[in-house]
Write an enzyme that holds these catalytic residues in place. Structure first.
Site, PDB file in Angstrom:
ATOM      1  N   SER A  60     -16.653  12.614  15.295  1.00  0.00           N
ATOM      2  CA  SER A  60     -17.217  14.009  15.719  1.00  0.00           C
ATOM      3  C   SER A  60     -18.337  14.803  16.277  1.00  0.00           C
ATOM      4  O   SER A  60     -18.313  15.813  17.232  1.00  0.00           O
ATOM      5  CB  SER A  60     -16.034  14.853  14.466  1.00  0.00           C
ATOM      6  OG  SER A  60     -14.930  14.634  14.309  1.00  0.00           O
ATOM      7  N   LYS A  63     -18.231  16.697  19.566  1.00  0.00           N
ATOM      8  CA  LYS A  63     -17.265  17.579  20.285  1.00  0.00           C
ATOM      9  C   LYS A  63     -17.760  18.536  20.640  1.00  0.00           C
ATOM     10  O   LYS A  63     -18.149  19.113  21.653  1.00  0.00           O
ATOM     11  CB  LYS A  63     -17.028  18.805  18.524  1.00  0.00           C
ATOM     12  CG  LYS A  63     -15.246  18.057  18.257  1.00  0.00           C
ATOM     13  CD  LYS A  63     -15.568  18.204  17.245  1.00  0.00           C
ATOM     14  CE  LYS A  63     -14.042  17.129  16.872  1.00  0.00           C
ATOM     15  NZ  LYS A  63     -13.637  17.269  15.100  1.00  0.00           N
ATOM     16  N   TYR A 188      -9.722  11.904  24.768  1.00  0.00           N
ATOM     17  CA  TYR A 188      -9.948  12.073  23.624  1.00  0.00           C
ATOM     18  C   TYR A 188     -10.690  11.205  22.861  1.00  0.00           C
ATOM     19  O   TYR A 188     -11.325  11.279  22.368  1.00  0.00           O
ATOM     20  CB  TYR A 188      -9.328  13.385  22.982  1.00  0.00           C
ATOM     21  CG  TYR A 188      -9.781  13.731  21.539  1.00  0.00           C
ATOM     22  CD1 TYR A 188     -10.681  14.926  21.570  1.00  0.00           C
ATOM     23  CD2 TYR A 188      -9.561  13.490  20.840  1.00  0.00           C
ATOM     24  CE1 TYR A 188     -10.946  15.262  20.002  1.00  0.00           C
ATOM     25  CE2 TYR A 188      -9.872  13.976  19.168  1.00  0.00           C
ATOM     26  CZ  TYR A 188     -10.600  14.844  19.196  1.00  0.00           C
ATOM     27  OH  TYR A 188     -11.243  15.648  17.804  1.00  0.00           O
ATOM     28  N   TYR A 239     -18.240  20.588   9.455  1.00  0.00           N
ATOM     29  CA  TYR A 239     -16.627  20.968   8.572  1.00  0.00           C
ATOM     30  C   TYR A 239     -16.589  22.100   7.948  1.00  0.00           C
ATOM     31  O   TYR A 239     -17.161  22.858   8.178  1.00  0.00           O
ATOM     32  CB  TYR A 239     -16.200  19.307   7.850  1.00  0.00           C
ATOM     33  CG  TYR A 239     -16.400  18.434   9.139  1.00  0.00           C
ATOM     34  CD1 TYR A 239     -16.215  18.286  10.769  1.00  0.00           C
ATOM     35  CD2 TYR A 239     -16.511  17.038   8.838  1.00  0.00           C
ATOM     36  CE1 TYR A 239     -15.810  16.961  11.114  1.00  0.00           C
ATOM     37  CE2 TYR A 239     -16.515  16.035   9.195  1.00  0.00           C
ATOM     38  CZ  TYR A 239     -15.960  15.927  10.755  1.00  0.00           C
ATOM     39  OH  TYR A 239     -15.989  15.165  11.864  1.00  0.00           O
ATOM     40  N   VAL A 257     -17.355  11.341  11.466  1.00  0.00           N
ATOM     41  CA  VAL A 257     -16.451  10.749  10.138  1.00  0.00           C
ATOM     42  C   VAL A 257     -16.966   9.056  10.330  1.00  0.00           C
ATOM     43  O   VAL A 257     -16.893   8.131   9.395  1.00  0.00           O
ATOM     44  CB  VAL A 257     -14.846  10.426   9.929  1.00  0.00           C
ATOM     45  CG1 VAL A 257     -14.723  12.080   9.650  1.00  0.00           C
ATOM     46  CG2 VAL A 257     -13.853  10.268  12.513  1.00  0.00           C
TER      47      VAL A 257
END
Length: 303
Positions: A60, A63, A188, A239, A257
């Site tokens: 992540s 992002k 992705y 998060y 993660v």
């Protein structure tokens, strides 16, 4: 500084046993949760300790890269017209959006559904071109031209990523994805599977800390974009643990993660962390502890 980092790392090592490696992606379950590393990039030099050169997948932490390139391509106003910036208070892979999905301001780019939407906004004539542009940009902002995809993790993510497929088809149904959903998801999944080290993440953090100018002195991102990005990372980057992180560490950061954390202290440094044992929210347990102590000792909090 190296001595300080070694002390911080050793005092945080005990927390590696408290986390659990991600197992919903089978390849990530193979990580050794005893590994732990930190790298700090400053204008004066590099400082590091532990397993800072251990490769792991970015997950992540990609992002904000989607968000950076989309903002460069289209401008911040365009981005904000397609996704919101409010913290969702939901887990990173939440799927309970239903009707609010129709309201674009409810979709944050730091959770999966928003990141998939933002990935699709990167300008390209095809999804293959989109992937190549994103990979090239990631190499540039990390200062590492050797970055590559972990094929095993990519295949594992593609095989098990059905919740992300569901999120992508919700986006498609709401007119927020154009073209092939499966092709966009390939981009992705592949970008989440890029292998990085703590140094790569620290260089990325330094770029944000230095208002868009990299370590060679080249401006990569407009200054106003870095202000926007750092604000989003501060409110949403960890998060649904972002609020607590803001009170204990107090700097912009993004976790993944795979066990990584990319953080930056504006005007001072970029930080890369690795420790694959995660808490229930998906953040590195030992990694957060290292950042808490580093923030206290160096007075990094922006608040």
């Amino acid at each position: 500084m190296n001595k300080t980092l070694e002390q911080i790392l050793e005092s945080s090592r005990t927390y590696t046993s408290e986390g659990r490696v991600a197992d919903y992606i089978p390849e990530l379950a193979k990580a050794n949760r005893e590994e732990i590393g930190i790298f700090v990039a400053t204008a004066e030099g590099d400082y590091y300790a532990g397993d800072w050169d251990k490769p792991f997948t970015i997950q992540s932490i990609v992002k904000p890269i989607f968000l950076m390139l989309t903002a460069i391509d289209n401008g911040i106003d365009f981005v904000k017209a397609h996704v919101g910036v409010e913290a969702t208070g939901k887990p990173f892979n939440a799927i309970d959006y239903a009707e609010p999905l129709l309201l674009k301001e409810h979709i944050n780019p730091m959770v999966n559904i928003g990141a998939i939407a933002v990935c699709g906004l990167v300008k390209a004539a095809s999804n293959e071109e989109r992937f190549q542009r994103l990979l090239h940009f990631t190499k540039k902002i990390t200062g590492n031209p050797q970055l590559e995809i972990d094929r095993e993790v990519y295949e594992s993510e593609k095989k098990t990523g059905n919740k992300n497929r569901a999120l992508a088809y919700l986006l498609k149904n709401s007119g927020m994805i154009y073209g092939s959903v499966e092709e966009l998801l390939d981009v992705y999944f592949a970008m989440c599977s890029v292998k990085v080290t703590c140094k790569d993440l620290a260089n990325m953090g330094y770029l944000l800390a230095n208002r868009g100018v990299d370590r060679s002195g080249e401006r990569i991102i407009p200054r106003e974009d870095t202000i926007f990005l750092n604000a989003v990372l501060t409110t949403s980057g960890m998060y649904d643990g972002s609020g607590e992180f803001a009170t204990t560490v107090g700097i912009p950061a993004k976790s993944g993660v795979g066990g990584g954390i990319m953080a930056d202290c504006p005007g001072r440094m970029g930080i890369g962390i690795y420790s694959p044992g995660l808490d229930k929210k998906g953040n590195s347990v030992a990694g957060v502890k290292m950042l808490e102590r580093l923030s206290r000792e160096l007075q990094l909090s922006i608040f």
